[in-house]
Write a protein that holds these residues in place. Structure first.
Motif, PDB file in Angstrom:
ATOM      1  N   ILE A  67      18.106 -17.615   8.359  1.00  0.00           N
ATOM      2  CA  ILE A  67      17.864 -16.849   7.536  1.00  0.00           C
ATOM      3  C   ILE A  67      16.885 -17.619   6.721  1.00  0.00           C
ATOM      4  O   ILE A  67      17.486 -18.606   6.615  1.00  0.00           O
ATOM      5  N   VAL A  68      15.629 -17.509   6.814  1.00  0.00           N
ATOM      6  CA  VAL A  68      14.815 -18.015   5.772  1.00  0.00           C
ATOM      7  C   VAL A  68      14.294 -16.990   5.086  1.00  0.00           C
ATOM      8  O   VAL A  68      13.424 -16.479   6.644  1.00  0.00           O
ATOM      9  N   LEU A  69      14.647 -17.007   4.129  1.00  0.00           N
ATOM     10  CA  LEU A  69      14.186 -15.517   3.357  1.00  0.00           C
ATOM     11  C   LEU A  69      12.452 -16.142   2.470  1.00  0.00           C
ATOM     12  O   LEU A  69      11.886 -17.313   2.644  1.00  0.00           O
ATOM     13  N   PRO A  70      11.757 -15.153   3.122  1.00  0.00           N
ATOM     14  CA  PRO A  70      10.102 -14.908   2.144  1.00  0.00           C
ATOM     15  C   PRO A  70      10.414 -15.380   0.569  1.00  0.00           C
ATOM     16  O   PRO A  70      10.762 -15.063  -0.011  1.00  0.00           O
ATOM     17  N   ASP A  71       9.263 -16.246   0.204  1.00  0.00           N
ATOM     18  CA  ASP A  71       8.874 -16.050  -1.328  1.00  0.00           C
ATOM     19  C   ASP A  71       8.640 -15.161  -1.952  1.00  0.00           C
ATOM     20  O   ASP A  71       8.103 -14.065  -0.981  1.00  0.00           O
ATOM     21  N   ASP A  72       8.643 -14.942  -3.191  1.00  0.00           N
ATOM     22  CA  ASP A  72       8.311 -14.071  -3.572  1.00  0.00           C
ATOM     23  C   ASP A  72       6.650 -14.003  -4.045  1.00  0.00           C
ATOM     24  O   ASP A  72       5.970 -14.524  -3.624  1.00  0.00           O
ATOM     25  N   GLY A  73       5.960 -12.667  -2.807  1.00  0.00           N
ATOM     26  CA  GLY A  73       4.705 -12.694  -2.759  1.00  0.00           C
ATOM     27  C   GLY A  73       4.409 -13.116  -1.582  1.00  0.00           C
ATOM     28  O   GLY A  73       3.071 -12.917  -1.099  1.00  0.00           O
ATOM     29  N   PHE A  74       5.130 -13.517  -0.299  1.00  0.00           N
ATOM     30  CA  PHE A  74       4.697 -13.578   1.084  1.00  0.00           C
ATOM     31  C   PHE A  74       4.602 -13.067   1.898  1.00  0.00           C
ATOM     32  O   PHE A  74       3.559 -12.961   2.393  1.00  0.00           O
ATOM     33  N   HIS A  75       4.653 -11.745   1.229  1.00  0.00           N
ATOM     34  CA  HIS A  75       4.866 -10.781   2.069  1.00  0.00           C
ATOM     35  C   HIS A  75       3.056  -9.832   1.729  1.00  0.00           C
ATOM     36  O   HIS A  75       2.111  -9.504   2.741  1.00  0.00           O
ATOM     37  N   ASP A  76       2.980 -10.757   0.423  1.00  0.00           N
ATOM     38  CA  ASP A  76       1.402  -9.385  -0.094  1.00  0.00           C
ATOM     39  C   ASP A  76       0.952 -10.072   0.190  1.00  0.00           C
ATOM     40  O   ASP A  76      -0.802  -9.676   0.805  1.00  0.00           O
ATOM     41  N   ALA A  77       0.159 -11.472   0.004  1.00  0.00           N
ATOM     42  CA  ALA A  77      -0.568 -12.703   0.863  1.00  0.00           C
ATOM     43  C   ALA A  77      -0.817 -12.583   1.489  1.00  0.00           C
ATOM     44  O   ALA A  77      -2.274 -12.046   2.368  1.00  0.00           O
ATOM     45  N   LEU A  78       0.467 -12.935   2.693  1.00  0.00           N
ATOM     46  CA  LEU A  78       0.373 -11.983   4.024  1.00  0.00           C
ATOM     47  C   LEU A  78      -0.147 -10.999   4.968  1.00  0.00           C
ATOM     48  O   LEU A  78      -1.704 -11.215   5.427  1.00  0.00           O
ATOM     49  N   ARG A  79      -0.428  -9.860   4.206  1.00  0.00           N
ATOM     50  CA  ARG A  79      -1.038  -9.027   4.576  1.00  0.00           C
ATOM     51  C   ARG A  79      -2.402  -8.200   4.061  1.00  0.00           C
ATOM     52  O   ARG A  79      -2.941  -8.396   4.491  1.00  0.00           O
ATOM     53  N   GLU A  80      -3.216  -9.736   2.885  1.00  0.00           N
ATOM     54  CA  GLU A  80      -4.091  -9.788   2.201  1.00  0.00           C
ATOM     55  C   GLU A  80      -4.812 -10.708   3.370  1.00  0.00           C
ATOM     56  O   GLU A  80      -6.381 -10.163   2.914  1.00  0.00           O
ATOM     57  N   LEU A  81      -4.215 -11.495   3.682  1.00  0.00           N
ATOM     58  CA  LEU A  81      -4.946 -12.400   4.499  1.00  0.00           C
ATOM     59  C   LEU A  81      -5.372 -12.063   5.802  1.00  0.00           C
ATOM     60  O   LEU A  81      -6.340 -12.113   5.790  1.00  0.00           O
ATOM     61  N   THR A  82      -4.384 -11.591   6.708  1.00  0.00           N
ATOM     62  CA  THR A  82      -4.459 -10.965   7.593  1.00  0.00           C
ATOM     63  C   THR A  82      -5.504  -9.476   7.133  1.00  0.00           C
ATOM     64  O   THR A  82      -6.838  -9.431   8.589  1.00  0.00           O
ATOM     65  N   ARG A  83      -5.997  -9.122   6.303  1.00  0.00           N
ATOM     66  CA  ARG A  83      -6.675  -8.060   6.563  1.00  0.00           C
ATOM     67  C   ARG A  83      -8.050  -8.242   6.439  1.00  0.00           C
ATOM     68  O   ARG A  83      -9.267  -8.611   6.095  1.00  0.00           O
TER      69      ARG A  83
END
Ligand code: PLP
Length: 459
Positions: free
Chosen positions: A239-255
């Motif tokens: 299991i490799v967990l996301p860093d804090d803020g990773f998913h927000d940034a992933l969503r922002e960059l994809t959008r």
């Protein structure tokens, strides 16, 4: 959870001792499983690799145990041994084996017809429940998570008109061609061992390290990626967990780059009834999920956001209904949907997760205690009702870091040691999964066996 050295130097594994202990355990396994051995040898005459699916050859004892019966968390093999099953069909049986509501639903539906190329009421109810859990309004079904992912990628390519897919290094999304890519010194290539790759994956796929936001931004800026296909946390290289803020940034960059985001919740459904999407408040364009939702029956689903659904419908020339590439004659069949409905309504419920997640916490705490007691440089990571131990002192941030500590011999020793003491762990990981049928006594049985494995190893 991380092992603290507690003022003591961490202990290195004595490889000679490991090899000797492994040999001892494999011999003991062979001697105590004569009927499985006999069936295994017989199967070699008719089954390629001697097993129904090639990966089943990977069990640590040199041959798999043949199953007589599985119920709840118990598996009984053809030699009469009973096991506490923490592998749970590596998530396919996360609902426990043969859960009663699913057995009843299957029997009732099988008697009323299994597949008809027509919907049943269950389809609508399951769609509504998946929408409630994951927050995406529209759903379709497949029989495997692999297919759900393949269909998600096709839809993403169709609506964006882009060719490429981005995945994270050491991901696994099933046998999806685009996702069987890896990265060596920054260069994308076929994942090691990729069987007959159809074309060089660099033509279809960009690969970035998990948690590497700079790399992600660089890869998406070209605006040629249709879709990022990601597990919310990697689960197939430990299991490799996301860093804090990773998913927000992933969503922002994809959008901001016009890229769609598909979240594969097939394993991370362990985080709760709506996976990490619900537990962490993610907002993807697509969600895919398979394995566990069928309570043991083949079933998978993919959901799309309202906005993406509109874009899909606008493409009136696209043949969604016949031979356009999204389908499967038995996808959405009445039998698997009856199983999914029973699983979601009665087995993998909100209440079930409220019991299984604390069991995984207890599992992790006990493993940490044994690791710390022996000053081994290992750690445990938990994600909801799933936990996994790996052979490095701190949790990795990327798949490559996790992969660097693969130790096949140590894996094999721990697995066969556990098998010999009535515990099943998933053959590709040191992963344990808690089902609604799992008890504290099951967890304690593993804790005891694990502590002994450690003791036998370090002396
Ligand atoms: C995250 C993830 N997605 C998809 C799959 C593919 O599932 P299946 O083998 O049921 O197609 C897997 C299988 O392990 C998986 O771990």
């Amino acid at each position: 959870m991380t092992v603290e050295a507690a003022g003591r130097p961490l202990v290195a594994i004595d490889r000679d001792r490991l090899a000797a202990r492994l040999e001892h355990e494999v011999q003991a396994f062979r001697e105590s499983h004569p009927r499985s051995l006999e069936l295994s040898e017989r199967s070699r005459t008719s089954l390629l690799f001697g097993v129904p699916m090639s990966w089943m050859a990977r069990w640590a004892g040199g041959f798999p145990v043949f199953v007589e019966e599985a119920k709840g968390t118990r598996i009984v093999d053809v030699d009469g041994h009973e096991y506490v099953d923490l592998c749970l069909g590596d998530t396919g049986a996360m609902a426990g084996h043969a859960p009663e509501p699913v057995v009843q639903a299957l029997a009732a539906q099988a008697a009323r017809g299994s597949t008809a190329m027509l919907p049943t009421e269950d389809a609508a109810l399951v769609g509504e429940e998946l929408a409630r859990r994951f927050g995406l309004p529209y759903w379709q079904f497949a029989l495997t998570a692999t297919d759900a992912n393949r269909f998600a990628l096709r839809l993403a390519r169709e609506v964006t008109g882009r060719g490429k897919v981005l995945v994270f290094d050491w991901c696994y999304h099933g046998s999806v061609d685009e996702a069987l890519a890896g990265m060596e010194a920054g260069i994308v290539g076929p994942r090691a061992g990729n069987v007959g790759p159809p074309i060089h994956p660099a033509l279809t796929t960009k690969v970035v390290q998990f948690n590497d936001l700079d790399g992600l931004e660089r890869a998406l800026l070209a605006e040629d990626v249709a879709c990022v296909l990601a597990e919310p946390a990697l689960t197939n290289i430990g299991i490799v967990l996301p860093d804090d803020g990773f998913h927000d940034a992933l969503r922002e960059l994809t959008r901001s780059t016009g890229t769609l985001l598909a979240i594969d919740e097939t394993h991370t459904l362990s985080a709760g009834p709506g996976g990490c999407t619900e537990a962490w408040g993610l907002d993807p364009d697509l969600v895919t999920v398979g394995k566990a939702i069928g309570g043991g029956m083949p079933a998978a689903a993919f959901g799309v956001s309202a906005e993406l659904a509109e874009r899909i419908m606008e493409r009136t020339h696209a043949d969604y209904e016949d031979t356009g590439g999204i389908g499967g004659t038995l996808a959405g069949n009445a039998l698997s949907l009856a199983a999914v409905r029973a699983t979601l309504e009665h087995v993998l419920t909100d209440e079930a997760f409220a019991r299984t997640i604390p069991l995984a916490e207890r599992f992790s705490a006990d493993v940490v205690e044994a690791i710390e007691g022996a000053a081994l440089p290992w750690h445990v990571t938990q994600l909801g009702c799933r936990a996994e131990y790996r052979f490095r002192p701190t949790p990795p941030r990327t798949g490559a870091e996790a992969a660097a500590t693969i130790d096949d011999e140590l894996d094999r020793y721990l697995h066969v040691h556990a098998l010999n003491r009535g515990i099943l762990l998933t053959p590709f990981h040191n992963m344990a999964l808690m089902s609604p049928a799992t008890t504290l006594a099951d967890v304690e049985a593993h804790s005891e066996a694990f502590a002994q494995a450690v003791q036998d190893l370090v002396g």
